[in-house]
Design a protein around this motif. Structure first.
Motif, mmCIF file in Angstrom:
data_model
loop_
_atom_site.group_PDB
_atom_site.id
_atom_site.type_symbol
_atom_site.label_atom_id
_atom_site.label_comp_id
_atom_site.label_asym_id
_atom_site.label_seq_id
_atom_site.Cartn_x
_atom_site.Cartn_y
_atom_site.Cartn_z
ATOM 1 N N LEU A 128 12.534 -3.171 -2.362
ATOM 2 C CA LEU A 128 12.582 -4.494 -1.739
ATOM 3 C C LEU A 128 11.196 -5.082 -1.487
ATOM 4 O O LEU A 128 11.076 -6.233 -1.070
ATOM 5 N N ALA A 129 10.146 -4.301 -1.757
ATOM 6 C CA ALA A 129 8.791 -4.799 -1.512
ATOM 7 C C ALA A 129 8.561 -6.061 -2.320
ATOM 8 O O ALA A 129 9.043 -6.208 -3.445
ATOM 9 N N GLY A 130 7.807 -6.976 -1.740
ATOM 10 C CA GLY A 130 7.478 -8.204 -2.451
ATOM 11 C C GLY A 130 8.502 -9.299 -2.229
ATOM 12 O O GLY A 130 8.249 -10.451 -2.589
ATOM 13 N N ASN B 239 -2.260 -10.047 1.682
ATOM 14 C CA ASN B 239 -2.958 -9.275 0.671
ATOM 15 C C ASN B 239 -2.165 -8.011 0.360
ATOM 16 O O ASN B 239 -1.906 -7.199 1.256
ATOM 17 N N TYR B 240 -1.815 -7.821 -0.900
ATOM 18 C CA TYR B 240 -0.974 -6.678 -1.280
ATOM 19 C C TYR B 240 -1.604 -5.353 -0.866
ATOM 20 O O TYR B 240 -0.957 -4.498 -0.251
ATOM 21 N N ASP B 241 -2.867 -5.158 -1.202
ATOM 22 C CA ASP B 241 -3.495 -3.858 -0.946
ATOM 23 C C ASP B 241 -3.572 -3.549 0.547
ATOM 24 O O ASP B 241 -3.398 -2.414 0.965
ATOM 25 N N GLU B 242 -3.820 -4.599 1.321
ATOM 26 C CA GLU B 242 -3.970 -4.387 2.755
ATOM 27 C C GLU B 242 -2.602 -4.179 3.429
ATOM 28 O O GLU B 242 -2.424 -3.302 4.256
ATOM 29 N N TYR C 281 -2.442 5.092 2.250
ATOM 30 C CA TYR C 281 -2.604 4.214 3.408
ATOM 31 C C TYR C 281 -2.358 2.758 3.017
ATOM 32 O O TYR C 281 -2.846 2.349 1.966
ATOM 33 N N PRO C 282 -1.652 1.943 3.792
ATOM 34 C CA PRO C 282 -1.011 2.255 5.085
ATOM 35 C C PRO C 282 0.446 2.713 4.955
ATOM 36 O O PRO C 282 1.191 2.640 5.923
ATOM 37 N N TYR C 283 0.831 3.192 3.806
ATOM 38 C CA TYR C 283 2.146 3.831 3.622
ATOM 39 C C TYR C 283 3.343 2.905 3.834
ATOM 40 O O TYR C 283 4.460 3.371 4.046
ATOM 41 N N THR C 284 3.125 1.600 3.800
ATOM 42 C CA THR C 284 4.251 0.680 4.005
ATOM 43 C C THR C 284 5.371 0.972 2.995
ATOM 44 O O THR C 284 6.547 0.901 3.323
ATOM 45 N N ARG C 285 4.969 1.329 1.771
ATOM 46 C CA ARG C 285 5.966 1.521 0.716
ATOM 47 C C ARG C 285 6.549 2.929 0.689
ATOM 48 O O ARG C 285 7.436 3.219 -0.121
#
Lengths: 136, 558
Positions: free
Chosen positions: B401-403, B54-57, B65-69
């Motif tokens: 690089l996300a996705g 899930n993208y948002d999660e 949050y959760p700051y992955t990006r």
């Protein structure tokens, strides 16, 4: 054929340098090669290293130094070994040691130096050829 | 039976196009795994993320949050990372000159390297300091040296990072005292103190006291900063040294975050509000050769920390959830053979750090396997960052690089593997019992031995060492920075002179007051600062606490 006793090698970290990756790898590689290994642990003074070498009756002392203090520390260990009539314990080592310092260290009595890129096999085969059990 | 995880199209592709191709052109006979031996698949597709991804999660938006990006909504479009080259050698005077040079060349923050005696809390005249004074960093014995180190550098304008751990509190007090002398209010100071003692026991090995009493110094310092130096990063929780000691990327991630959890637990146990101190905790990671593994490590780190702070510790302030970090390229990846190749390694590693979303960066110099960096070498390293920042275009968009099926799969995998370690450490009672049991030390020693065997057997390539070697030198041998023996002599003379000029009786009273306070739970920072102002030395202050705290002796794990 006389059975030769196993080589006893001290692997030492002398001075305040905490970089022990190389020393631990070499100690483990020596052990796996069948040598008896005494590892001093960190932060040993030259005096402590020499005491251990003599008490443990080792055939050679190998020091790993990455702190830039190699001229002082190798020199001090060799001097102390000679003072204590143990000049026949050979000293070799490795670490971050500029090429220009190697001839000077050899003049001081360091028999061989291994710098970055040396393999554990390089070191082990050198030991097999050059370090022999001391006469007891 | 077909694997339900695979879509029909992918299975078809594998059975037809791929298998025909493999018949005619087999893959190269190499081990397709990361530098840390994490296996990598031929191809990643949406199936690798699974139907529940899930993208948002998993990712969310940058600055949320959760700051992955990334921790900022605009990341490097808004502000570039701080270019912060770690520097220090010889005397305070010599290092002060290097600092001024780096600032004049466009560097935007300072980073101090201290010599080994200082790192161990020992003065230049200690027996164990012989031959080491000024060799691996700058020699600092007292406030007198610190005054010279920052002479002409306005501390309200420059942020400073100090790599100091065992005697961190003492050195920080010296920095505060220099600010006082410059007329800079300490609440204006910004910078970072490494102050990460837990990784010393695990990897870097420069300690004084055992872990448990030392944690009290850490919480004293965190509390003091919250109240008095609010812009200061009180701990830089460091994976760098763990990696340099030979860990894998996952181990670096896991042990570093486990250390972070240890500090948060200690702060809470000392009665501090998590949202008061956690925003000032920062991180420090290594960037090694394996490009995607490093990027995924940094993305996973942000996500783990955000979740841990919010869910485990109940932090409410978003700043407590954000993992901010400095990166240094991997010293242990550089080679003494064909040293100019190191510029290329550093470029790749720096690029990974930028794409991983770093807040500041040190790029290693090409000559660091030979000696401390020369001025030319350090300039090329700084230019490497400037080229990446200003020419490469990688800063134009956030987390580009996300996705990527691969990047997200690897990020998830590293998170899961790191959490397995973190949970195991929690089961051992936390990071301190784990350290006392030698657990992280043993895991790292095993990984480093395995990696060395892989290099010796040429299973892992190191260009110039086990691949593409040359009989002759490639280019001229770089000039080397040498630290003359006079540095030690001059430092000893300075120390002696300083001691003869200070109020000795006052120093002894300060030290006695400090020792007595160590037996209570009074915050020791104000008392250390007082002793520092009166020119008590690093060793005098550090060792005044030994009768109360004891000293640490490592049980060596081979």
């Amino acid at each position: 054929m006389n059975e030769q006793r196993r080589l006893r090698l001290l692997v030492g970290k002398v001075g305040l340098d905490g970089h022990d990756r190389g020393a631990k790898i070499i100690a483990r590689a020596f052990r796996d090669a069948g040598f008896e290994v005494i590892y001093t642990g960190l932060h040993q003074s030259p005096d402590q290293v020499v005491n251990t070498a003599i008490q443990e009756d080792v055939d050679a002392v190998s020091l790993s130094i990455l702190s830039g203090a190699h001229m002082h520390l190798f020199g001090k260990v060799i001097e102390l070994l000679r003072e204590r009539d143990s000049g026949d314990i050979k000293v070799f080592g490795g670490g971050i040691i500029p090429e220009e310092d190697i001839p000077r260290l050899k003049e001081l009595g360091v028999v061989e130096l291994f710098t970055p890129g040396a393999t554990t096999e390089d070191v082990i085969s050198w030991v097999r050829e050059n370090i022999h059990p001391r006469a007891v | 039976m077909s694997d339900p995880k695979k879509s029909r199209n992918r299975t078809e592709w594998e059975d037809s196009t791929l298998s025909e191709s493999l018949d005619r052109f087999p893959e190269r006979n190499v081990d397709f795994s990361t530098v840390s031996s994490l296996p990598i698949e031929r191809l990643y597709t949406p199936e690798d993320l699974g139907p529940d991804w899930n993208y948002d999660e998993k990712l969310g938006y940058p600055g949320e949050y959760p700051y992955t990006r990334g921790i900022h909504p605009t990341m490097h479009r808004g502000r570039l990372w701080t270019m912060r080259q770690f520097a220090g050698f010889g005397s305070a005077q010599q290092t002060n000159e290097r600092f001024k040079y780096l600032l004049s060349q466009g560097q935007t923050g300072l980073s101090v390297a201290f010599d080994l005696p200082t790192l161990m809390g020992r003065d230049s005249d200690d027996e164990l300091a012989q031959g080491e004074v000024g060799k691996e960093g700058v020699a600092i014995d007292s406030l007198a040296d610190m005054e010279v180190l920052f002479d002409g550098i306005p501390l309200d304008k420059v942020s400073t990072s100090m790599t100091i751990n065992a005697p961190a509190a003492v050195i920080f007090c010296m920095y505060l005292a220099v600010a006082e002398k410059q007329g800079v209010p300490i609440e204006k100071l910004s910078g970072t103190l490494q102050n990460d003692i837990l990784k010393e026991y695990i990897a870097q090995k420069e300690w004084i006291y055992p872990p448990r009493p030392h944690m009290r110094l850490i919480t004293d310092l965190m509390g003091f900063c919250t109240d008095n130096v609010p812009k200061w990063n009180s701990i830089s929780i460091s994976g760098y040294h763990i990696r340099e000691a030979g860990s894998t990327a996952v181990q670096e991630l896991a042990f570093t975050l486990a250390d972070g959890i240890g500090y948060v637990e200690a702060g809470i146990e000392a009665g501090q509000d998590v949202d008061a101190f956690a925003p000032r905790l920062s991180y420090f990671f290594n960037s090694h050769n394996d490009f995607f593994e490093e990027i995924c490590k940094m993305r996973a780190a942000r996500r783990i920390w955000a979740k841990t702070m919010k869910e485990k510790f109940g932090a409410k302030n978003p700043r407590s959830w954000m993992l901010r970090f400095h990166t240094q390229t991997a010293g242990c990846s550089l080679t003494a053979q064909q040293p100019y190749n190191n510029i290329v390694r550093v470029t790749v590693q720096a690029l990974a750090a930028i794409l991983g979303g770093t807040q500041s960066l040190h790029t290693n110099s090409l000559d660091e396997t030979l000696a401390l960096p020369s001025e030319n070498a350090v300039t090329i390293a700084l230019r490497t960052q400037q080229i990446l920042a200003e020419e490469s275009g990688v800063t134009n968009t956030v987390d580009p690089l996300a996705g990527s099926y691969f990047v997200e799969s690897l990020t998830d995998k590293m998170e899961a593997d790191a959490m397995a370690y973190i949970n195991r450490i929690a089961e051992m009672g936390g990071i301190i019992p784990a350290i006392e049991a030698g657990f992280p030390q043993k895991e790292i020693a095993d990984a480093s031995y395995k990696y060395q065997q892989q290099i010796d057997g040429a299973e892992k390539s190191v260009v110039g060492v086990n691949r593409h070697t040359m009989e002759h030198e490639l280019g001229e041998r770089p000039e080397i920075l040498r630290i003359g023996e006079e540095v030690e002599r001059e430092q000893l003379a300075r120390l002696q002179q300083m001691k003869s000029e200070r109020d000795e009786a006052q120093v002894q009273r300060d030290l006695e007051t400090l020792r007595k306070a160590a037996e209570t739970d009074e915050n020791l920072m104000p008392l250390m600062l007082q002793a520092v102002r009166n020119y008590a030395t690093v060793q005098e202050i550090s060792f005044a606490l030994v009768p109360v705290f004891g000293t640490y002796r490592e049980v060596s794990v081979l």
